[in-house]
Write an enzyme that holds these catalytic residues in place. Structure first.
Site, PDB file in Angstrom:
ATOM      1  N   HIS A 255       0.933  -1.282  -0.001  1.00  0.00           N
ATOM      2  CA  HIS A 255       0.025  -0.001   0.003  1.00  0.00           C
ATOM      3  C   HIS A 255       0.975   1.164  -0.114  1.00  0.00           C
ATOM      4  CE1 HIS A 255      -3.488  -2.522   0.783  1.00  0.00           C
ATOM      5  NE2 HIS A 255      -2.888  -3.168   1.644  1.00  0.00           N
ATOM      6  N   ARG A 256       2.268   1.297   0.013  1.00  0.00           N
ATOM      7  CA  ARG A 256       3.081   2.343  -0.038  1.00  0.00           C
ATOM      8  C   ARG A 256       2.770   3.186  -1.133  1.00  0.00           C
ATOM      9  NH1 ARG A 256       7.562   0.147   1.412  1.00  0.00           N
ATOM     10  NH2 ARG A 256       7.463   0.528   3.462  1.00  0.00           N
ATOM     11  N   GLY A 257       2.369   2.716  -2.348  1.00  0.00           N
ATOM     12  CA  GLY A 257       2.466   3.459  -3.674  1.00  0.00           C
ATOM     13  C   GLY A 257       1.153   4.290  -3.299  1.00  0.00           C
TER      14      GLY A 257
END
Length: 322
Positions: A255-257
């Protein structure tokens, strides 16, 4: 190794006189305005002015060069250790490492040129500190209290010389793909700019350099104003949903993007003087935030961003009429 005397300034082309480099400059400015974005990785072949741009940016925002981690640096130099001369005198005095130096520096930048050639162990340590903001040194003979260490990590790499593992690529907030200029007119401008800079450096009281310094100061003030505005910037209708749709459509792992898109869009809005980050802001950052998160090989190769990718990102934009 010969060291440059401390009182001799390193010649760096002024930021306001750079030719091209639009994507790299935008990502550097976004990471400066909102450090929560998580740093910048610049990829490109040799001779594309990646290092020059980073140094010019650091000089522009702080009038100082960035703290630079050299290839071959030991973990003591990175994390900190003991002052050797003091140890030889029987006195244990800590030596500040490059991570702390970067956090205390005016630019608050740690620059790692050719980061893909750095030992993975050190890369992991640096990226963990960037992610947590905490330096925890626990080694034989050295134990320090937890330190708050915050800085922007800027790395450069030439993909022809090897890549970074996908896990490490993902830790960089934004990536800028720096390609050689193909337009002959732009290449001519680069030649003329570099030659003019070299000539003006030898000119006492150069008006050219004075104007460049004034332009750099104006850009610094503009970015600092954006930093001050950032806490007021919120996400407009549909913006966060668009971040999630983009990340899902490009099959981004984790989920970093999504989070980087949301943070970077706020910075971009602040840079434009508005307090609402819109899906259009996110759209402009899709490549920089997602391209390096689609790597599917252990070699760390980054699939090229294509016209089809742009079409997909456009198709996911919310209908403004709704």
């Amino acid at each position: 190794m010969t060291r440059r005397p401390r009182n001799v300034p390193v010649p760096v082309l002024p930021y306001s006189r750079l030719v091209g480099q639009d994507e790299l400059r935008t990502t550097l400015e976004i990471a400066y305005v909102n450090p929560a974005v998580g740093g910048v990785l610049a990829t490109g072949q040799r001779g594309t002015a990646k290092t020059t741009t980073v140094r010019a940016f650091s000089r522009m925002v702080s009038e100082r060069l960035p703290v630079t981690l050299p290839i071959g640096a030991t973990d003591d130099r990175v994390l900190g250790g003991w002052q050797i001369k003091k140890l030889m005198q029987g006195v244990a005095k800590p030596e500040v490492g490059l991570l702390v130096e970067a956090a205390r520096s005016p630019a608050r930048i740690l620059f790692v040129d050719e980061i893909n050639l750095l030992d993975d162990y050190l890369v992991n340590i640096i990226l963990d500190v960037v992610s947590t903001g905490v330096l925890n040194v626990q080694r034989e003979g050295l134990a320090q209290e937890l330190q708050q260490v915050r800085f922007n990590l800027i790395g450069t790499m030439n993909p022809d010389e090897g890549g970074l593992r996908p896990q490490l690529l993902d830790r960089f907030g934004l990536m800028a793909d720096v390609a050689p200029e193909e337009d002959p007119e732009q290449r001519l401008r680069i030649i003329e700019t570099v030659l003019r800079f070299e000539a003006e450096r030898a000119t006492s009281g150069s008006t050219y350099l004075a104007k460049a310094k004034k332009a750099d100061a104006a850009k610094r003030a503009e970015l600092n104003a954006a930093r001050a505005l950032l806490p007021e910037v919120t996400h407009g209708k549909g913006t966060l949903a668009y971040c999630a749709r983009l990340a899902a459509a490009f099959r981004v792992v984790g989920h970093r993007g999504d989070l980087v898109l949301s943070q970077a869009s706020r910075a971009l809005a602040a840079m434009e003087g508005t307090t609402e980050a819109t899906p259009q802001h996110v759209r402009r950052l899709a490549r920089a935030a997602l391209a390096h998160r689609r790597s599917t090989t252990e070699s760390g190769s980054v699939p090229p961003w294509t016209a089809e990718d742009d079409t997909l990102a456009e198709s996911l934009l919310p209908d403004p009429a709704r």
